[in-house]
Scaffold this active site. Structure first.
Site, PDB file in Angstrom:
ATOM      1  CG  ASN A  13       8.154   1.946   3.284  1.00  0.00           C
ATOM      2  OD1 ASN A  13       8.737   2.199   4.335  1.00  0.00           O
ATOM      3  ND2 ASN A  13       6.912   2.358   3.045  1.00  0.00           N
ATOM      4  CB  ALA A  24      -0.943   0.008   1.210  1.00  0.00           C
ATOM      5  CG  ASP A  25       3.641   4.274   2.029  1.00  0.00           C
ATOM      6  OD1 ASP A  25       3.733   4.969   0.999  1.00  0.00           O
ATOM      7  OD2 ASP A  25       4.040   4.655   3.138  1.00  0.00           O
ATOM      8  CG  LEU A  26       6.735  -0.125  -3.780  1.00  0.00           C
ATOM      9  CD1 LEU A  26       7.510  -0.979  -2.781  1.00  0.00           C
ATOM     10  CD2 LEU A  26       6.404  -0.935  -5.029  1.00  0.00           C
TER      11      LEU A  26
END
Length: 226
Positions: free
Chosen positions: A158, A152-154
């Site tokens: 990360n 969801a938060d690439l």
């Protein structure tokens, strides 16, 4: 919820940065100022408190709406990380997760293994951007996508690279398992590209590397139904 193999026992104090005193040091990259490197019985770890973003954060609202324990974000991330770790995907092992409920809302935290000596992809965006392991990142992203993992938060904070050159993904809050094909794969890649562009502050030097990443990704998923 905790890993009973790595930890003989776990209490809520393990999710409080004050418990570690001066040994807790703030994580510098990414997040919303709510993550710390901490020591422990299971080795070096990262403690992260969940924080609201967007308008909710601006209004000072830090809690999430209580919708039942099955919807608690830290527990969901703990379960997913455990599953991915058992499958051999490069993710940090989950150690402890918990929540504290207050009225209509709740707060949450998770403790995960620290990837020793790892460097975020975002840290390669200076003079050595061409030396970043773009192909390895593309291959690892393909592995996750083929396993049906929708991150969801690439973003570039990360994606980690350890001293041996191995690529890892972190921060699986709100991530899902999906059927391996679908438009969500491209959304993930475009999100990473936006992150690189933002961190480069309008610079273009990241683009050749990202093209290398895309080629490696395409080669890795070749022949697999999209």
């Amino acid at each position: 919820m905790f890993d009973a193999v790595r930890l003989r026992q776990a209490g809520p104090e393990l999710l409080d940065p004050a418990h570690y005193g001066a040994a807790a040091s703030a994580v510098g990259e990414g997040g919303r100022g709510a993550a710390w490197f901490v020591p422990g019985d299971a080795g070096e770890a990262v403690l992260r408190h969940y924080r609201r973003g967007g308008l909710a954060a601006k209004l000072g609202c830090r809690r999430y709406a209580w919708l039942g324990e099955s919807r608690v974000r830290s527990l969901a991330e703990f379960r997913l990380l455990g599953q991915l770790h058992r499958e051999g995907l490069p993710v940090p092992a989950p150690l402890v997760a918990g929540y504290w409920r207050r009225g209509w809302g709740y707060g949450a935290a998770i403790l995960v293994e620290r990837i020793a000596g790892a460097r975020a992809l975002s840290q390669w965006l200076g003079q050595d951007v061409d030396q970043a392991p773009w192909e390895a990142v593309g291959e690892v992203l393909a592995r996750f996508h083929l396993a049906g993992v929708d991150h969801a938060d690439l973003n570039a904070d990360n994606v980690l690279v350890d001293p041996d050159g191995r690529v890892w993904l972190i921060d699986f809050d709100r991530c899902l398992r999906r059927r391996s094909g679908g438009a969500w794969r491209e959304r993930n890649l475009r999100r990473l590209a936006r992150s690189l562009a933002k961190l480069s502050r309008g610079g273009m030097r990241w683009q050749p590397g990202f093209s290398r990443l895309r080629r490696a990704y395409a080669d890795a998923v070749k022949g697999v139904p999209a």
